[in-house]
Write a protein that holds these residues in place. Structure first.
Motif, mmCIF file in Angstrom:
data_model
loop_
_atom_site.group_PDB
_atom_site.id
_atom_site.type_symbol
_atom_site.label_atom_id
_atom_site.label_comp_id
_atom_site.label_asym_id
_atom_site.label_seq_id
_atom_site.Cartn_x
_atom_site.Cartn_y
_atom_site.Cartn_z
ATOM 1 N N GLY A 1 0.807 -1.217 0.000
ATOM 2 C CA GLY A 1 0.000 0.000 0.000
ATOM 3 C C GLY A 1 0.840 1.266 0.000
ATOM 4 O O GLY A 1 2.066 1.222 0.152
ATOM 5 N N PRO A 2 0.187 2.424 -0.179
ATOM 6 C CA PRO A 2 0.894 3.707 -0.193
ATOM 7 C C PRO A 2 1.218 4.182 1.217
ATOM 8 O O PRO A 2 0.573 3.803 2.193
ATOM 9 C CB PRO A 2 -0.108 4.649 -0.875
ATOM 10 C CG PRO A 2 -1.444 4.068 -0.524
ATOM 11 C CD PRO A 2 -1.261 2.582 -0.479
ATOM 12 N N THR A 3 2.246 5.023 1.305
ATOM 13 C CA THR A 3 2.645 5.640 2.566
ATOM 14 C C THR A 3 2.745 7.151 2.388
ATOM 15 O O THR A 3 2.894 7.657 1.265
ATOM 16 C CB THR A 3 3.998 5.098 3.053
ATOM 17 O OG1 THR A 3 5.012 5.428 2.083
ATOM 18 C CG2 THR A 3 3.942 3.606 3.252
ATOM 19 N N LEU A 4 2.688 7.865 3.498
ATOM 20 C CA LEU A 4 2.811 9.320 3.486
ATOM 21 C C LEU A 4 3.578 9.745 4.735
ATOM 22 O O LEU A 4 3.220 9.360 5.851
ATOM 23 C CB LEU A 4 1.435 9.979 3.442
ATOM 24 C CG LEU A 4 1.391 11.516 3.370
ATOM 25 C CD1 LEU A 4 0.162 11.960 2.574
ATOM 26 C CD2 LEU A 4 1.334 12.148 4.768
ATOM 27 N N ASP A 5 4.641 10.529 4.530
ATOM 28 C CA ASP A 5 5.439 11.075 5.628
ATOM 29 C C ASP A 5 5.337 12.590 5.628
ATOM 30 O O ASP A 5 5.627 13.235 4.609
ATOM 31 C CB ASP A 5 6.908 10.666 5.499
ATOM 32 C CG ASP A 5 7.123 9.182 5.730
ATOM 33 O OD1 ASP A 5 6.215 8.545 6.309
ATOM 34 O OD2 ASP A 5 8.179 8.665 5.331
ATOM 35 N N TYR A 6 4.922 13.156 6.764
ATOM 36 C CA TYR A 6 4.820 14.602 6.909
ATOM 37 C C TYR A 6 5.849 15.061 7.945
ATOM 38 O O TYR A 6 5.762 14.719 9.122
ATOM 39 C CB TYR A 6 3.410 14.991 7.353
ATOM 40 C CG TYR A 6 3.274 16.446 7.749
ATOM 41 C CD1 TYR A 6 3.309 17.451 6.799
ATOM 42 C CD2 TYR A 6 3.122 16.821 9.085
ATOM 43 C CE1 TYR A 6 3.199 18.782 7.151
ATOM 44 C CE2 TYR A 6 3.011 18.149 9.455
ATOM 45 C CZ TYR A 6 3.054 19.129 8.492
ATOM 46 O OH TYR A 6 2.957 20.450 8.860
#
Length: 293
Positions: A127-132
């Motif tokens: 799946g996709p990941t997101l880092d902020y």
């Protein structure tokens, strides 16, 4: 009288020229320079080396010039840190693929007495990941949306689900594939570079897992599936809450792309089995492979 006056005028002009020549002479200039340096040394001895602030200004200027020269020679700019490459974007997206080893627990009582886990099995998550990045380019809120398949297996007495007790029956087995949609709520902490372009990170937080489906494996010999009305009844709950702890390295390919390689552990907190007398919790150890862009 006219001769005397002319001679006096010529004398004055010669004296003026001689005076100017003496003033501009190298010897006199060296003498004045020497007196100036002596005076400066006296001031430095009494008031210190930086008595007029010029030395500090000169050192600051030289340091700044050296820094600019170093940036030009090494190709660095203001977007870099002292020991790691800062992210080019405040938010970085990525893709994650994680083969994992599932080890579920089993603790039964009553009609589920004698249940125990049925070893381990390999499944996967993608799946996709997101880092902020929210603090000093070292701390990132990390989330995503993962499709995860887990394995849950049991060994049980041969008499389970039988209307008549027969102690000579062989043991039965049960294996299910559980499909989850996982939402990670975690924080990543990045360290300094341990090698050129390579940073160590630690990830910790939790997972919210929503079960999409459950599927019995080897239905003809699946004791739990056969005992519960031929599989008409669900054997597992709607979801789980898990703790996540992981670590790994991030390798920067260029300013925009990076590869992640890590290992993580997920520990389920809820009983995923529906039977009131059966307690089973998920345990997952995974290898995390990721590509960030």
């Amino acid at each position: 009288m006219k001769k005397v006056a002319g001679f006096g005028l010529i004398s004055l002009l010669l004296l003026s020229a001689l005076s100017q020549a003496q003033t501009k002479s190298p010897a006199l200039y060296r003498l004045k320079t020497k007196e100036s340096s002596v005076t400066e040394r006296r001031f430095r001895k009494i008031l210190g080396d930086n008595y007029d602030g010029q030395d500090q200004n000169r050192r600051d200027y030289e340091d700044d010039r050296k820094r600019r020269r170093r940036r030009q020679t090494t190709g660095l700019n203001d977007e870099t840190g002292p020991d790691y490459a800062r992210p080019t974007h405040l938010i970085e997206m990525g893709l994650r693929f994680a083969p994992h080893l599932d080890l579920n627990t089993a603790d039964g009582s009553g009609s589920y007495l004698g249940f125990r886990n049925n070893g381990a099995g390999m499944r996967f998550s993608v799946g996709p990941t997101l880092d902020y990045y929210f603090f000093k380019d070292r701390y990132a809120f990390s989330t995503g949306l993962w499709y995860t398949v887990k394995r849950s297996g049991f060994q049980m007495p041969g008499t389970f689900g039988q209307s008549r007790f027969n102690p000579n029956l062989p043991e039965q087995e049960s294996t299910y594939n559980l499909q989850y949609l996982q939402l990670p709520v975690t924080v990543k902490l990045f360290a300094n570079d341990i090698a050129p372009g390579v940073r160590l990170y630690v990830q910790t937080g939790g997972l919210l897992s929503l079960k999409l489906a459950e599927k019995a494996q080897d239905k003809a010999r699946n004791g739990l599936y056969l005992a519960e009305s031929g599989g008409d009844r669900r054997q597992y709950g709607f979801g789980d809450i898990e703790l996540l702890l992981g670590t790994g390295v991030q390798y920067k390919l260029n300013r925009n792309n990076a590869l992640n390689l890590g290992i993580s552990y997920q520990r389920g907190l809820l009983n995923v089995a529906r039977g009131r007398e059966l307690v089973s919790k998920n345990r997952v150890v995974s290898i995390d492979l990721g590509f960030q862009f």
